[in-house]
Design an enzyme around this catalytic site. Structure first.
Site, PDB file in Angstrom:
ATOM      1  N   LYS A  50     -27.461  36.048  20.211  1.00 22.30           N
ATOM      2  CA  LYS A  50     -27.677  36.104  21.661  1.00 22.30           C
ATOM      3  C   LYS A  50     -27.581  37.559  22.109  1.00 22.30           C
ATOM      4  O   LYS A  50     -26.704  38.301  21.636  1.00 22.30           O
ATOM      5  CB  LYS A  50     -26.619  35.247  22.373  1.00 22.30           C
ATOM      6  CG  LYS A  50     -26.851  35.109  23.882  1.00 22.30           C
ATOM      7  CD  LYS A  50     -25.790  34.216  24.544  1.00 22.30           C
ATOM      8  CE  LYS A  50     -26.077  34.024  26.023  1.00 22.30           C
ATOM      9  NZ  LYS A  50     -25.076  33.182  26.703  1.00 22.30           N
ATOM     10  N   SER A 105     -22.876  27.436  29.103  1.00 22.82           N
ATOM     11  CA  SER A 105     -24.022  28.165  28.548  1.00 22.82           C
ATOM     12  C   SER A 105     -24.290  27.933  27.070  1.00 22.82           C
ATOM     13  O   SER A 105     -25.344  28.310  26.575  1.00 22.82           O
ATOM     14  CB  SER A 105     -23.855  29.668  28.792  1.00 22.82           C
ATOM     15  OG  SER A 105     -24.149  29.975  30.133  1.00 22.82           O
ATOM     16  N   SER A 126     -27.084  29.521  29.816  1.00 23.07           N
ATOM     17  CA  SER A 126     -27.791  30.775  29.636  1.00 23.07           C
ATOM     18  C   SER A 126     -28.265  31.033  28.208  1.00 23.07           C
ATOM     19  O   SER A 126     -29.154  31.843  27.997  1.00 23.07           O
ATOM     20  CB  SER A 126     -26.879  31.923  30.057  1.00 23.07           C
ATOM     21  OG  SER A 126     -25.784  32.064  29.163  1.00 23.07           O
TER      22      SER A 126
END
Lengths: 484, 484
Positions: free
Chosen positions: A78, A179, A155
C-alpha cells in the site's frame, strides 16, 4: 498447474521448498497478471524489475537452504508505507514526488523475511475514504465489476483489488476505520486489522495515530496468519507498539472451536439492514455453530455513537498529522508571496477535497471553545465504546458481524458523492473496532444476488488474534467461497 | 514587601511580574530523536528524519531528558508528577517541521515548587514556581542571507527544553534578576542546563502588569518574549512597568498583547495583539503514551542529587564560619564553591574566603579568565594561606607571592623558598636591625622615651623596611618595646 497466481502463499512456499517452482517463475507469473490488469488501476508505482532481481536472489537461497519465511513471495505494498528509494505518495498530489530515504518497519520486516515487492498500491488519499475514489491517481476498479465499474472499497482498495485479481500473492494494508476490512469484503479477499500496537506504525504515513494499524490482505485465512506473523512485533521506534509477544498465529489455523462463544450484537442489526447481508450473517453463525461454537446474543449499547465519535477523533488527529505537508522541506511546493501564501497555495493545490474536508473538521473540533464539546466528549464516548466490548468479552470469545452493510457500489455513485455522510455510513460496522483498539478480520462469506462478494467480520479480544484465526478458518471452510 | 515603587506626581504604583523560562536540557541527543544536540555544528548537520518531520516518522522519548527534568524539578523544591502527558501545540511556521510542537499541557512533569532568592538588603524572598514541563525546541529561521528568501536550520529542532513558569511573585526588577541568577546557578549545579542566556540555551519571557500601591487589583499584563540577558530582563520590567503607569495615568488602557523589548532604545513595542493570538489546538499527543514515573526512579535521582547552592551556603556559614554574604557569593557558582572548598580544606576557611574574594577574584577579572582556567590552583591558594598562618611570610609578602603565583602557577612554598622571602623570626637578626635603627635615629628615640609612645609604629615600619619586609611584625613589636 495452469497458473501460479491461483495458489496461496502457503501452497507457493511448499512448492518453492520442494523446488517444484522457482521464485523467478512465481514472480513472472504475478508480473504477467499485473500487466494484463492495468485496467483495475491497482498499482500506481511498479518495481517489477527489482522484484525479479530479488527473485533471483531468492532462488539462490532456496538452492543453498537459507530461505526465510517468505522467501521469494511477491507482495504489493500500500502506498502509505514508506519504502526506501521507492516513491511513496499516500496517493496525494502533495507527495507525488516523494522518495523516502527510509523503510517502514513493517515493510522492512517483510524484506527481512525474504518477501519481494512488485510495486506500490493505490489507495484513498492519505487513507481517507471508503471507496478508493479520493486517490489522486483515480479510483481502483473492483475486479468483480460486471458492466459498470464498481468501487474496490477503501482506503486499501488497491491492496484488495490486487489480491483479488492475483496481481500479487498478498498485500500490505492499513486500517484506521475499516480500511483493510471493507475493501477485503468488497473484493472477496481476506484481511485482518490486528490489535492496535501489534504492528509498528514507524514509516507509515500517519492518518489518525491512535487508530492507524497495519495488517495484511491475503487470498485466505492461512496466508493472513503467515503474513501477519512476519509483519508484527515490538518496535522501539514506535512508542505505541506493544511489547507483547506475537504467538505463532498459523498454529491456530485448523484448531477446533468447540465451546467457543460467538457473540452476535443486537445493535448491529437494525430493522433496515440489507436482507442479503442479514441472511449471510445468519449463515455464518450457523456454520460456526455447526463446528461446535455457541452463539450468544450480546449488546454493544454505545454502537450508535461510534461513527460520530470516529469522525471527530480521526479528523482531529489527521488535521495535526497533515500539518507537516507545508511545501517547506519535501513534496509539492507552490510558491506564494510570503510564507502564509506559500502554505495556502501548496495545500490548496496539494490536497484533494476529502482530505481538506477532514482537515477542516479536525481543526474545528480542536479549536478553543469547541474542544470540550467535540474532541473531549468524543474521547469519553470512545472509552464507553471500549467498555462495551470489555463487557461483551466477559460473555463471549469472539464477535461476529457483517463487515459492511452494503455490497460494492458503482464508481461515481451519486448518492455516495452528494453527501459524504452516506459514504461514512459504510464504516458503521468497522469503526468501533478501531476506537477500541481490537483485532478484527474480514473474510468472504458469499456472493450477493448481483454476484458481488460480501464479507463477515470476526472481532476478538485485544491481542487475541489467535482465536480469530481459529474461528475464521472454520468459517472459511464452511462458507466455501470461490476466489476469482 | 519590596521597596520598589514607581512614584509619579499622580501616585504610587507597584509592579507585578512573572517569568517563563525556557532552559535547553543538557543531553547527548534530542528529546524525541537520536540526533545530536551539539551546538555550533554545520547548518542542518544534526537533523534526523524525525526532526525534519518526514512522513511516517514517530517521536520516541529520550529518558535522559526525563531524568534531567526530574533533577531540575527537585532542584526547584517542586512536586514531581508521577503521571504526565505530552500534547501537541499546533501552529504553522517554517522552522517547525511537524506543524506542531510536542509539549506538555494539562499534565506537566513538575508541579509547584519554589526558589529562595537573596536580595541586596540581605533579605531573602521565596518565589513560587507554578510548574515545569518538557517540550521540544523549534529550528531557526534565518532571514538575513538573501533579500527574497529565508533559510531554515533544523539543528535546534527537537532539542529538549524545560519550561519553568513562576507565579507572579516579582515586585521589582531586582527580584527578577536575582531569581534568574539563582535559577541559572541551580541548573548549572545540577548539570541540567548550561544557563547561557546569550547563546539562547536559557530564554526568558517576561509578564508585567502594575497596580496602585496598596491595592490587590489584577490588571492586564503584557508579555515580552525572548529577553536574552539578566540585565535586559530587569530593564524590560522597568521600562514596561513605566509604560503601563504612563498609559493609566493618561486615562489610557493596557491591552493584553505580546511585545518585544528593544535593549538599545530601551522601549517595548507590539509584536502580536491578542486578537491575532494563535489558537494552538492543544490535544494529547497520540504518538506517545503517558509518562509514568516510579517512586524508585525519583528516589534514586533524589539520592544522587548534588548539594545545591542553598544547602552549600548554609553549610559554609554553619560549619566553616563564613558570613552569609561571603557564602552566597562563593556558592553562586559551583566551580567557585568547589574551588573554595578544596582550598579551604583543613585551614581557616574565613581567611581562604577573604583571599578568594579579594586578590583571587581581582586577578581572574584582570586576566579575564574563568575559574577553571585560573593559573593559581586551589591547593596553592590554600598553601599560601598556610604560609601566612604559620608566620612563614607576612600578609604583605603574601601579596607579592600571589602576584608571582598568578604569573607562573608555581607552588607558593617554592616561591618563598627560592626567593628567600621567609619571614625573619630569628631574634638576634631582628635585634641587630633594631639596634641599627635606634642608633641612627637618636632624636626619635628621645621623643619616644619622653612619652611620645605612638612613635612605636614608625619604628616598627623602619625595622620591617630594613628587613625587606621579612621581619615578623609581632616580634619586631615585642623586641622594640623591650629595647626602647
Amino acid at each position: 498447474m495452469n497458473d501460479l497466481t491461483d495458489i496461496t502463499i502457503a501452497e507457493s512456499l511448499s512448492k518453492l521448498k520442494a523446488k517444484e517452482i522457482s521464485p523467478v517463475e512465481l514472480t513472472q507469473a504475478y508480473i504477467k497478471k499485473l500487466d494484463e490488469n492495468h485496467k483495475y488501476n491497482a498499482y500506481i508505482t511498479l518495481t517489477a524489475e527489482k522484484a525479479l532481481q530479488d527473485a533471483h536472489e531468492a532462488e539462490k537461497r532456496y538452492a543453498n537452504n537459507t530461505n526465510r519465511n517468505l522467501e521469494g513471495i511477491p507482495l504489493g505494498i500500500k502506498d502509505l508505507f514508506c519504502t526506501k528509494d521507492i516513491k511513496t505518495t499516500a496517493c496525494s498530489h502533495i507527495l507525488d514526488n516523494f522518495i523516502p530515504q527510509y523503510e517502514s518497519t513493517v515493510t522492512q520486516n517483510l524484506l527481512d523475511n525474504g518477501a519481494l515487492f512488485l510495486g506500490k498500491l493505490n489507495m484513498d488519499e492519505f487513507a481517507m475514504g471508503g471507496s478508493n475514489e479520493t486517490s489522486y491517481f483515480g479510483p481502483v476498479v473492483n475486479p468483480w465489476s460486471k458492466e459498470t465499474p464498481l468501487v474496490a472499497g477503501g482506503s486499501s482498495g488497491g491492496s484488495a483489488a490486487a489480491v483479488a485479481a492475483k496481481m500479487c500473492a498478498a498485500a500490505t494494508a492499513t486500517d484506521t476505520g475499516g480500511s483493510i476490512r471493507e475493501p477485503s469484503a468488497f473484493c472477496g479477499v481476506t484481511g485482518i486489522k490486528p490489535t492496535y500496537g501489534r504492528c509498528s506504525r514507524y514509516g507509515i504515513v500517519a492518518f489518525a495515530s491512535s487508530l492507524d494499524q497495519a495488517g495484511p490482505i491475503c487470498k485466505d485465512v492461512t496466508d493472513c496468519a503467515l503474513l501477519l506473523n512476519c509483519m508484527a512485533g515490538y518496535d522501539a521506534k514506535d512508542s505505541t507498539s506493544s511489547k507483547r509477544e506475537v504467538p505463532d498465529l498459523s498454529a491456530f489455523v485448523g484448531m477446533d472451536i468447540k465451546g467457543l462463544k460467538i457473540g452476535i450484537p443486537a445493535e448491529y442489526r437494525p430493522d433496515g439492514l440489507n436482507k442479503e447481508v442479514a441472511s449471510y450473517w445468519d449463515k455464518a453463525a450457523k456454520i460456526l455453530e455447526d463446528c461446535g461454537a455457541e452463539i450468544i446474543h450480546i449488546n454493544l449499547p454505545h454502537t450508535k455513537y461510534a461513527l460520530p465519535t470516529y469522525y471527530v477523533i480521526a479528523p482531529a488527529e489527521a488535521s495535526s498529522n497533515l500539518a507537516r505537508y507545508d511545501g517547506v522541506r519535501y513534496g509539492l511546493r507552490v510558491d506564494g508571496n510570503g510564507l502564509d501564501e506559500q502554505y495556502i497555495n501548496t495545500r490548496t493545490a496539494g490536497f484533494g477535497a476529502e482530505v481538506k474536508r477532514r482537515i477542516l473538521i479536525g481543526t474545528y473540533v480542536l479549536s478553543a471553545g469547541y474542544y470540550d464539546a467535540y474532541y473531549l466528549k468524543a474521547q469519553k464516548v470512545r472509552r464507553l465504546i471500549k467498555n462495551d466490548f470489555d463487557e461483551a468479552f466477559k460473555k463471549c470469545d469472539l464477535i461476529l458481524t457483517p463487515t459492511s452493510p452494503v455490497e460494492p457500489f458503482a464508481i461515481g455513485d451519486t448518492k455516495m458523492l452528494e453527501n459524504p455522510i452516506n459514504m461514512y455510513l459504510n464504516d458503521v460496522f468497522t469503526v468501533s473496532v478501531n476506537l477500541a483498539g481490537l483485532p478484527a478480520m474480514s473474510l468472504p462469506i458469499g456472493l450477493s444476488q448481483h454476484g458481488l462478494p460480501l464479507g463477515m467480520q470476526l472481532i476478538g479480544r485485544a491481542f487475541d488474534e489467535g482465536t480469530i484465526f481459529k474461528a475464521a478458518y472454520q468459517l472459511e471452510r464452511g462458507a466455501n467461497f470461490v476466489r476469482m | 514587601m519590596s521597596d520598589y515603587v514607581i512614584e509619579t506626581e499622580k501616585g504610587k504604583w507597584e509592579v507585578i511580574c512573572g517569568l517563563e523560562i525556557h532552559c535547553q536540557i543538557i543531553s547527548k541527543s534530542k528529546i524525541f530523536s537520536g540526533a545530536s544536540t551539539e551546538f555550533g555544528d554545520d547548518v542542518n548537520e544534526n537533523v534526523s528524519f524525525v526532526d525534519a518531520g518526514m512522513p511516517g516518522m514517530l517521536p520516541t522519548l529520550n529518558q535522559e531528558c526525563v531524568h534531567q527534568a526530574i533533577k531540575t524539578g527537585l532542584g526547584l523544591n517542586a512536586v514531581i508528577n508521577k503521571y504526565s502527558e505530552f500534547s501537541r501545540k499546533n501552529y504553522f511556521y517554517a522552522d517547525l517541521p511537524q506543524g506542531y510542537q510536542i509539549t506538555q499541557f494539562q499534565y506537566p512533569i513538575v508541579g509547584e515548587g519554589f526558589i529562595d532568592i537573596d536580595l541586596s538588603d540581605g533579605k531573602t524572598k521565596r518565589i513560587r514556581i507554578e510548574r515545569m514541563h518538557i517540550e521540544q525546541d523549534a529550528g531557526k529561521s534565518i532571514h538575513d542571507i538573501d533579500p527574497h528568501k529565508s533559510f531554515i536550520d533544523l539543528n535546534r529542532a527537537g532539542v529538549g527544553l524545560m519550561e519553568i513558569v513562576t507565579k507572579p511573585d516579582f515586585r521589582s526588577p531586582e527580584e527578577a534578576g536575582a531569581f534568574l541568577r539563582k535559577l541559572r546557578s541551580i541548573v548549572r549545579y545540577l548539570g541540567t542546563c548550561d544557563g547561557n542566556m546569550d547563546e539562547g540555551s536559557m530564554r526568558c519571557d517576561v509578564n508585567v502588569s502594575v497596580r496602585p500601591l496598596g491595592t490587590n487589583e489584577c490588571r492586564t499584563r503584557c508579555e515580552m518574549k525572548n529577553v536574552n540577558s539578566v540585565k535586559f530582563v530587569m530593564q524590560a520590567i522597568e521600562v514596561e512597568a513605566k509604560r503601563h503607569v504612563d498609559v493609566y495615568e493618561n486615562d489610557g488602557e493596557i491591552c493584553q498583547e505580546t511585545r518585544q523589548f528593544d535593549p538599545v532604545a530601551l522601549t517595548t513595542k507590539v509584536m502580536r495583539k491578542k486578537e491575532f493570538a494563535h489558537d494552538y489546538r492543544y490535544f494529547p499527543e497520540p504518538d506517545l503514551p503517558p509518562l509514568i514515573l516510579s517512586d524508585d526512579l525519583i528516589n534514586q535521582i533524589k539520592k544522587e542529587l548534588v548539594e545545591l547552592p542553598d544547602a552549600k551556603k548554609a553549610r559554609f556559614v554553619h560549619e566553616l564560619g563564613l558570613t552569609p554574604y561571603d557564602a552566597m557569593v562563593i556558592c553562586e557558582n559551583k566551580e567557585v564553591a568547589d574551588f573554595f572548598e578544596k582550598a579551604a580544606q583543613g585551614r581557616d576557611a574565613k581567611k581562604v574566603a577573604n583571599w578568594l574574594m579579594g586578590d583571587f577574584f581581582a586577578m581572574l577579572k584582570k586576566k579575564n579568565l574563568d575559574i577553571a582556567q585560573s593559573p593559581v590552583s586551589a591547593e596553592n591558594l590554600g598553601k599560601l594561606v598556610d604560609l601566612i598562618t604559620h608566620d612563614v611570610i607576612s600578609g604583605k609578602i603574601a601579596k607579592d607571592v600571589f602576584e608571582i603565583m598568578a604569573e607562573t602557577s608555581e607552588d607558593p612554598e617554592k616561591i618563598v623558598e627560592e626567593r628567600g622571602l621567609k619571614q625573619v623570626t630569628d631574634t638576634s637578626a631582628i635585634e641587630a636591625i633594631i639596634d641599627a635603627v635606634i642608633a641612627s635615629n637618636p632624636e626619635n628615640v628621645a621623643s619616644y622615651r619622653a612619652g611620645k609612645v605612638n612613635l612605636l609604629g614608625w619604628f616598627v615600619g623602619q625595622v620591617i623596611k630594613q628587613s625587606q619586609g621579612k621581619a615578623n611584625p609581632a616580634m619586631v613589636n615585642k623586641l622594640l618595646k623591650e629595647k626602647l
